[in-house]
Scaffold this active site. Structure first.
Site, PDB file in Angstrom:
ATOM      1  N   SER A   1     -25.019 -29.869  17.694  1.00  0.00           N
ATOM      2  CA  SER A   1     -23.722 -29.425  17.188  1.00  0.00           C
ATOM      3  C   SER A   1     -22.633 -30.442  17.554  1.00  0.00           C
ATOM      4  O   SER A   1     -22.521 -30.832  18.717  1.00  0.00           O
ATOM      5  CB  SER A   1     -23.412 -28.063  17.784  1.00  0.00           C
ATOM      6  OG  SER A   1     -22.157 -27.655  17.361  1.00  0.00           O
ATOM      7  N   GLY A   2     -21.878 -30.851  16.571  1.00  0.00           N
ATOM      8  CA  GLY A   2     -20.783 -31.789  16.811  1.00  0.00           C
ATOM      9  C   GLY A   2     -21.210 -33.239  16.704  1.00  0.00           C
ATOM     10  O   GLY A   2     -20.427 -34.146  16.968  1.00  0.00           O
TER      11      GLY A   2
ATOM     12  N   THR B   1     -22.302 -32.648   9.284  1.00  0.00           N
ATOM     13  CA  THR B   1     -21.546 -32.223   8.103  1.00  0.00           C
ATOM     14  C   THR B   1     -20.756 -33.397   7.542  1.00  0.00           C
ATOM     15  O   THR B   1     -20.720 -33.609   6.323  1.00  0.00           O
ATOM     16  CB  THR B   1     -20.605 -31.058   8.474  1.00  0.00           C
ATOM     17  OG1 THR B   1     -21.411 -30.055   9.067  1.00  0.00           O
ATOM     18  CG2 THR B   1     -19.905 -30.512   7.279  1.00  0.00           C
TER      19      THR B   1
ATOM     20  N   ASN C   1     -17.686 -28.095  18.917  1.00  0.00           N
ATOM     21  CA  ASN C   1     -17.224 -28.724  17.685  1.00  0.00           C
ATOM     22  C   ASN C   1     -16.110 -27.870  17.076  1.00  0.00           C
ATOM     23  O   ASN C   1     -16.274 -26.658  16.917  1.00  0.00           O
ATOM     24  CB  ASN C   1     -18.428 -28.819  16.717  1.00  0.00           C
ATOM     25  CG  ASN C   1     -18.064 -29.509  15.420  1.00  0.00           C
ATOM     26  OD1 ASN C   1     -16.911 -29.877  15.210  1.00  0.00           O
ATOM     27  ND2 ASN C   1     -19.033 -29.671  14.555  1.00  0.00           N
TER      28      ASN C   1
ATOM     29  N   SER D   1     -17.486 -26.406  13.531  1.00  0.00           N
ATOM     30  CA  SER D   1     -18.942 -26.265  13.630  1.00  0.00           C
ATOM     31  C   SER D   1     -19.472 -25.419  12.477  1.00  0.00           C
ATOM     32  O   SER D   1     -18.929 -24.352  12.154  1.00  0.00           O
ATOM     33  CB  SER D   1     -19.261 -25.598  14.958  1.00  0.00           C
ATOM     34  OG  SER D   1     -20.640 -25.490  15.100  1.00  0.00           O
ATOM     35  N   SER D   2     -20.539 -25.932  11.840  1.00  0.00           N
ATOM     36  CA  SER D   2     -21.131 -25.159  10.742  1.00  0.00           C
ATOM     37  C   SER D   2     -21.890 -24.005  11.373  1.00  0.00           C
ATOM     38  O   SER D   2     -22.767 -24.228  12.205  1.00  0.00           O
ATOM     39  CB  SER D   2     -22.100 -26.018   9.953  1.00  0.00           C
ATOM     40  OG  SER D   2     -21.536 -27.265   9.699  1.00  0.00           O
TER      41      SER D   2
ATOM     42  N   GLY E   1     -27.113 -27.728  14.271  1.00  0.00           N
ATOM     43  CA  GLY E   1     -27.879 -28.570  15.194  1.00  0.00           C
ATOM     44  C   GLY E   1     -28.527 -27.758  16.292  1.00  0.00           C
ATOM     45  O   GLY E   1     -28.231 -26.576  16.487  1.00  0.00           O
TER      46      GLY E   1
ATOM     47  N   GLU F   1     -29.116 -26.121  19.615  1.00  0.00           N
ATOM     48  CA  GLU F   1     -28.048 -25.591  20.485  1.00  0.00           C
ATOM     49  C   GLU F   1     -28.618 -25.095  21.806  1.00  0.00           C
ATOM     50  O   GLU F   1     -29.603 -24.348  21.819  1.00  0.00           O
ATOM     51  CB  GLU F   1     -27.339 -24.424  19.804  1.00  0.00           C
ATOM     52  CG  GLU F   1     -26.352 -24.890  18.754  1.00  0.00           C
ATOM     53  CD  GLU F   1     -25.593 -23.749  18.090  1.00  0.00           C
ATOM     54  OE1 GLU F   1     -24.618 -24.025  17.402  1.00  0.00           O
ATOM     55  OE2 GLU F   1     -25.992 -22.574  18.275  1.00  0.00           O
TER      56      GLU F   1
HETATM   57  N1  LIG Z   1     -18.288 -40.619  10.847  1.00  0.00           N
HETATM   58  C1  LIG Z   1     -17.309 -39.981  11.451  1.00  0.00           C
HETATM   59  N2  LIG Z   1     -16.094 -40.556  11.516  1.00  0.00           N
HETATM   60  C2  LIG Z   1     -15.075 -39.933  12.125  1.00  0.00           C
HETATM   61  N3  LIG Z   1     -15.179 -38.720  12.720  1.00  0.00           N
HETATM   62  C3  LIG Z   1     -16.386 -38.100  12.711  1.00  0.00           C
HETATM   63  C4  LIG Z   1     -17.489 -38.706  12.039  1.00  0.00           C
HETATM   64  N4  LIG Z   1     -18.520 -37.856  12.183  1.00  0.00           N
HETATM   65  C5  LIG Z   1     -18.068 -36.783  12.882  1.00  0.00           C
HETATM   66  N5  LIG Z   1     -16.778 -36.923  13.181  1.00  0.00           N
HETATM   67  C6  LIG Z   1     -15.940 -35.987  13.969  1.00  0.00           C
HETATM   68  O1  LIG Z   1     -16.740 -35.095  14.657  1.00  0.00           O
HETATM   69  C7  LIG Z   1     -16.493 -33.747  14.290  1.00  0.00           C
HETATM   70  C8  LIG Z   1     -17.792 -32.959  14.227  1.00  0.00           C
HETATM   71  O2  LIG Z   1     -18.578 -33.395  13.154  1.00  0.00           O
HETATM   72  P1  LIG Z   1     -19.434 -32.384  12.273  1.00  0.00           P
HETATM   73  O3  LIG Z   1     -18.685 -31.175  11.978  1.00  0.00           O
HETATM   74  O4  LIG Z   1     -19.989 -33.154  11.173  1.00  0.00           O
HETATM   75  O5  LIG Z   1     -20.556 -32.034  13.284  1.00  0.00           O
HETATM   76  P2  LIG Z   1     -21.909 -31.249  12.956  1.00  0.00           P
HETATM   77  O6  LIG Z   1     -23.005 -32.116  13.385  1.00  0.00           O
HETATM   78  O7  LIG Z   1     -21.897 -30.791  11.566  1.00  0.00           O
HETATM   79  O8  LIG Z   1     -21.784 -30.047  13.932  1.00  0.00           O
HETATM   80  P3  LIG Z   1     -22.304 -28.554  13.746  1.00  0.00           P
HETATM   81  O9  LIG Z   1     -23.759 -28.556  13.966  1.00  0.00           O
HETATM   82  O10 LIG Z   1     -21.574 -27.834  14.799  1.00  0.00           O
HETATM   83  O11 LIG Z   1     -21.922 -28.159  12.387  1.00  0.00           O
HETATM   84  C9  LIG Z   1     -15.833 -33.809  12.957  1.00  0.00           C
HETATM   85  O12 LIG Z   1     -14.969 -32.739  12.769  1.00  0.00           O
HETATM   86  C10 LIG Z   1     -15.088 -35.137  13.058  1.00  0.00           C
HETATM   87  O13 LIG Z   1     -13.861 -34.927  13.725  1.00  0.00           O
HETATM   88 MG   LIG Z   2     -21.748 -29.082  10.631  1.00  0.00          MG
END
Ligand SMILES: Nc1ncnc2c1ncn2[C@@H]1O[C@H](COP(=O)(O)OP(=O)(O)OP(=O)(O)O)[C@@H](O)[C@H]1O
Ligand SMILES: [Mg+2]
Length: 1057
Positions: free
Chosen positions: A107-108, A112, A157, A160-161, A387, A389
């Site tokens: 997560s994070g 996404t 996050n 977070s999805s 992700g 957790e």
């Molecule tokens: N390539 C990137 N460039 C800039 N910021 C990023 C990038 N990837 C992620 N982030 C930052 O990290 C945060 C978390 O990313 P994201 O929501 O994609 O995580 P996730 O893997 O989908 O988490 P979860 O499993 O909780 O959904 C985003 O809101 C963004 O602020």
């Molecule tokens: Mg996500």
């Protein structure tokens, strides 16, 4: 020229982990750190992309970057998610292979975000056109809607999805997008009613309250204040850097683009509002006679508003919170609900309401974005699932999520190996077996149909009798005790009996990504996911279009007494389908890693990264990749890159690329076991060999650079020299020209000077000669002039002397003048005559007295008036103008008359007055003064007529030698009454001259007109009589005869001269 770069160029660390040397966890992490610190967040393991979350926005997602990576080979440029997206899209479009992009990580870690980058890249490079753009826009805009309803802030996050998402993007044969299908996996619905510390409910609740207009909130019966709602935790209601109000506008806009109707949006918001209201329902116990407590709603206001919103009859819902009807076959039993059960029912309703709403949203979006054509489609699936957790307190949801990740890891291992194997087979290279950790055993622990944990849970849920979480744990303890990845305090496995990190109500699973401790509390309930039928029926009865659809089981006509499928079962089934689906596609992996737990840019926590690297099995991934041959490359780019290392291949190799590479490697004496020739690729066993090639290449490039430099410098110097030479020639030519011009100018000007001197000298010489000649001529002239002068002088002397002697008399009338002696003196002789005459006249005039002068003036006036006009004039010239001919002052006879006349008498004479009737004359005294003229009787001196000169208009006389004159009076004057006077006098010239002179001298009156004509009219009283002068006949004698011929004519005959 397009500059071709390679993954191997300008590397920070190594761009592909396969090349790391030596390979160890430390070097692996060090490489990640080094790249992360240089903002190189992407690194490859072969075709897998590792993505580090930078936690800051980097300028690497621009349109220029898209163009840079478009249609380029995967290893051609430095690692980027676009390279993977491009590879996937091109192999879908050109090779007709369905693709899936599997994004994993905790997560994070950025899954996404990565999925959005992939989608936006594909949208940017695929076809364009109005329809296609609309599809793209709808696909992209589905993200904000789903994120608003399915994402929440967690401690890990901020976005977070809380659901799993798999999106199939469908393309036509050209690679233009046609539409898409989204599948969602298990929304974490427990979040609706309770959020862990530091976390928030789903974004949409906060977005609605912050961003909706006052009007909308009023319609939804909501208050903007978060604290008014029990379901919204307050400790982290706002998220740093997140503007909920702006997000709400984005979501509404996105919904509109995706194709939601306005009333659908309204219904969705009403449901969201209803969930909030539901959370505010509170219950109190009310004792019943049977000794049980029955729950009652404390404050019905929220219930009322919620019922109004959803169109539910309040009493029905109220009852559903107090009673529960259990149906068994044909029997219906109603039991009361206690307060705890009422709360359970409330929360169950809220969770169900929200999760069903979410599923409805996904279906609704699918309806909008589904491909309109039935023709065959190519598919690119993007999987963004929650992700792995590990929380402090892990429950059913984490168990499910981690199971899903476990499955994904499995598929990853399977597919990576399969792909590797397939490549070896394809390239005809012998396969060597690779040792790796296979997590199939863990998957089996969870999903085995017979004794898997999920099967146990289902069994427990369906078992009659008392079922609790503890009984479920007991069951696990017996069934899974021997499993090497299952740990529990009470298990028959004695080694955990003393493990104090394992509480009694928990079990622990050694996941591929680490050990996770699950608390069994809630497992049974959550798996059952029960909603009391009374509540679903109450919902079905609602007069609200959306609610009815969401609770179809509430339809009394379709009462289904079978137990609904458990959540675990459903999830397992859908994961199973997903896995099958993924296995049919060509996989592309993005492995996301988060660098730190603080959501901070620039921090790289080794331990955290190391943990993720381990559980993601990245090291194994590298090992698998390197097991046989670490590096592979198609022959063409390989030859292109290293051809400078061998004379035969440099600069051009004419034959097939493979042979070129063979020659090259032979030439470099690379050991034969270090490489293998595939069908289209060269496989290099050891990265060291590659680095050896790279090093050689680097040295060679240096030499080449030196050579190029040398040649370039030589060329540059030569060009410079040639330029200088050319310039020198030009300068010299110009200078010579200039010098010659100058010399020529000098010669020319000298020649001119010499010329001018000579000309000057010649001219002066000529001038002198001419001057001399002129002087001679002048001397001759002067001499002759003198000589002539003396001659003339003599002549003139003689002439003047002669003239003096022969001078005429001084009389002005003497016309004589001596004859001229010499013809050449003619002009002067005449001039002298004229001068002499003028002088003589002057002399003559100077003798005049004033009186004589006046007389002559009169004479002059008379001559001007009458000379050559009247025949009488010549006779008057010799007569002196005496004026007074009757001696008026002296003659006593006229004394009286004289005294009557006031002014001085200028003329007094006797004239003959012509009788008008017969033309006979009668003598009269005629007196003329300055002002008047008087006619008086000659004898008596009596005045007959006195006419003021002012009344006189003109005088008429004939041209003849007669003395007739007519005095014409002005018409209308007093004197004119008797008519004009016709008089006759021999001194007519004098009379008229005097009369005229008076007029000329006077300023008052006009000059008297003198009319000289032989026929004129005279006014006699009333008649106008014509006086006509005719020549006299001999019978009239020499005298003038006047005769009245008739009334109109008076004839005067004048003898001819
Ligand atoms: N390539 C990137 N460039 C800039 N910021 C990023 C990038 N990837 C992620 N982030 C930052 O990290 C945060 C978390 O990313 P994201 O929501 O994609 O995580 P996730 O893997 O989908 O988490 P979860 O499993 O909780 O959904 C985003 O809101 C963004 O602020
Ligand atoms: Mg996500």
């Amino acid at each position: 020229m397009e500059v071709k770069t390679s993954l191997l160029d300008n590397m920070i660390g190594v761009g592909d982990m396969v090349l790391i040397e030596p390979l160890s966890e430390d070097t692996f992490i060090e490489n990640l750190r080094k790249r992360f610190e240089h903002n190189e967040i992407y690194t490859y393991i072969g075709s897998v992309v590792i993505s580090m979350n930078p936690y800051k926005s980097l300028p690497i997602y621009t349109a220029e970057k898209v163009e840079e990576y478009r249609n380029r080979n995967f290893y051609e440029l430095s690692p980027h998610i676009y390279a993977l997206a491009d590879e996937a899209y091109r192999s879908l479009r050109d090779q007709d292979k369905d693709q899936c992009i599997l994004i994993t990580g905790e997560s994070g870690a950025g899954k996404t975000e990565a999925s959005k980058f992939v989608m936006s890249y594909v949208a940017a490079v695929c076809g364009k056109g109005q329809e296609v753009n609309k599809v793209k826009e709808q696909l992209l805009q589905s993200n904000p809607v789903l994120e608003a309803f399915g994402n929440a802030k967690t401690v890990r996050n901020d976005n977070s999805s809380r659901f799993g998402k798999y999106m199939d993007i469908e393309f036509d044969f050209k690679g233009d997008p046609l539409g898409g299908v989204i599948s969602n996996y298990l929304l974490e619905k427990s979040r609706v009613v309770k959020q862990p510390r530091g976390e928030r409910n789903f974004h949409i609740f906060y977005q609605l309250l912050s961003g909706a207009s006052d009007d909308t909130l009023k319609k939804l019966k909501l208050d903007r204040d978060f604290s008014k709602y029990n379901y919204l935790s307050l400790d982290s209601a706002t998220v740093n850097g997140l503007d909920d109000a702006a997000c709400f506008r984005t979501v509404r806009n996105a919904m509109q683009i995706v194709g939601f109707m306005e009333d659908e949006v309204q219904s969705v918001l009403e449901l969201v509002a209803a969930v909030l209201k539901l959370g505010n329902l509170e219950f109190k116990p009310e004792s019943r006679c049977n000794g049980f407590d029955e729950s009652r709603i404390k404050d019905k206001n929220d219930l009322k508003e919620m019922c109004e919103l959803l169109g539910i009859e309040q009493s029905v819902l109220e009852r559903a919170f107090s009673f529960r009807t259990v149906e068994a076959k044909m029997e219906k039993v109603s039991t009361t609900l206690n307060v705890a059960q009422a709360y359970y029912a409330r929360d169950a309703l809220a969770k169900n309401l929200y999760s069903r709403l979410f599923s409805w949203l996904v279906n609704r979006i699918n309806e909008s974005i589904k491909a309109q054509t039935k023709s065959r489609k190519k598919v690119m699936g993007v999987l963004d699932i929650y992700g792995f957790e590990i929380f402090e307190d892990n429950s059913f949801e984490q168990f499910i999520i981690n199971y899903c990740n476990e499955k994904l890891q499995q598929i990853f291992i399977e597919l990576t190996l399969r792909e590797e194997q397939e490549e070896y087979i394809r390239e005809g290279i012998e396969w060597t077996n690779i040792e790796y950790f296979n997590n199939a055993i863990i998957c089996d622990l969870i999903e085995n149909n017979k004794n898997g944990i999920l099967a146990m849970l289902d069994e427990e849920c369906l078992r009659p009798g008392t079922v609790t979480d503890e009984t479920f744990l007991d069951k696990l303890n017996t069934v899974c005790a021997e499993h090497q990845h299952f740990e529990s305090r009470q298990s028959k496995n004695s080694k955990f009996l003393t493990d104090h990190s394992l509480p009694h109500n928990c079990f622990r699973i050694q996941h591929y990504a680490g050990k996770v401790l699950y608390r069994v509390e809630g497992f049974v309930d959550k798996n059952n996911d029960l909603l009391y039928r009374d509540l679903s029926q109450a919902m079905y009865k609602a007069n609200h279009s959306l609610i009815k659809i969401l609770f179809p089981e509430g339809n009394p006509a379709k009462v289904n007494l079978k137990r609904p499928l458990t959540a675990g079962f459903q999830f397992r089934a859908s994961v199973g389908t997903l896995m099958k689906n993924l296995l049919t596609k060509n996989p592309n992996y993005i492995r996301c890693i988060k660098p730190n737990d603080k959501k901070a840019a620039h921090i790289f926590t080794d331990s955290l990264v190391c943990h993720q690297v381990r559980y993601l099995g990245l090291m194994e991934n590298v090992r698998v990749r390197r097991a046989g041959y670490a590096f592979r490359q198609a022959y063409e780019p390989c030859l292109e890159r290293y051809k400078m290392l061998c004379k035969q291949t440099w600069p051009h190799w004419k034959g097939p690329a493979r042979e070129g590479v063979e020659v090259l490697l032979k030439n470099l004496q690379v050991a034969a076991e270090e490489f293998a020739y595939g069908r289209s690729k060269i496989f290099i066993r050891n990265p060291r060999t590659l680095f050896f090639l790279e090093e050689k290449r680097r040295q060679c490039l240096e030499d080449l650079a030196t050579l190029i430099q040398k040649i370039y410098r030589g060329w540059k110097c030569r060009t410079h020299f040639l330029l200088l030479k050319k310039s020198q020639v030009v300068v010299a030519a110009w200078y010579r020209r200039f010098a010659q011009q100058k010399k020529y100018q000098n010669i020319r000007s000298s020649a001119l000077v010499v010329q001018s001197y000579i000309r000057g000298w010649k001219a002066r010489k000529l001038l002198r000669e001419l001057k001399h000649k002129k002087r001679c001529e002048e001397a001759v002239t002067t001499i002759s002039a003198y000589w002539h002068g003396t001659q003339v002088l003599n002549t003139m002397q003689k002439y003047f002397m002669g003239l003096k002697k022969t001078m005429p008399s001084m009389s002005p009338v003497d016309k004589s003048w001596p004859a001229r002696p010499y013809g050449f003196l003619d002009g002067m002789h005449q001039e002298l005559r004229r001068i002499f005459h003028l002088w003589r006249c002057k002399k003559y005039r100077s003798q005049f007295t004033e009186e004589k002068k006046a007389t002559y003036e009169e004479k002059l006036a008379a001559s001007e008036l009458f000379k050559d006009k009247k025949a009488l004039y010549p006779s008057s010239v010799g007569q002196p103008f005496k004026g007074d001919y009757v001696e008026i002052t002296k003659n006593p006879k006229y004394q009286k008359l004289n005294s009557l006349v006031e002014d001085k008498v200028l003329l007094a004479d006797v004239v003959s007055k012509i009788n008008r009737a017969n033309g006979k004359g009668a003598p009269r005294i005629f007196l003329l003064t300055k002002k008047s003229l008087v006619l008086a009787d000659q004898k008596t001196g009596q005045v007959k007529a006195s006419v003021p000169l002012l009344d006189l208009s003109s005088v008429s006389v004939s041209t003849q030698s007669d003395g007739f004159f007519a005095l014409k009076l002005k018409e209308g004057s007093t004197s004119a009454a008797k008519g004009d006077f016709l008089l006759s006098s021999d001194r007519l010239i004098e009379i008229i001259t005097k009369l005229h002179r008076i007029g000329a001298a006077s300023a008052e009156r006009n000059q008297i007109n003198i009319d000289i004509s032989d026929e004129f009219l005279v006014q006699f009283k009333q008649d106008k009589v014509c006086v006509k002068f005719i020549p006299g006949t001999p019978k009239n004698g020499n005298g003038v005869a006047c005769k009245r011929k008739n009334n109109r004519l008076l004839e005067v005959s004048v003898p001819s001269p």
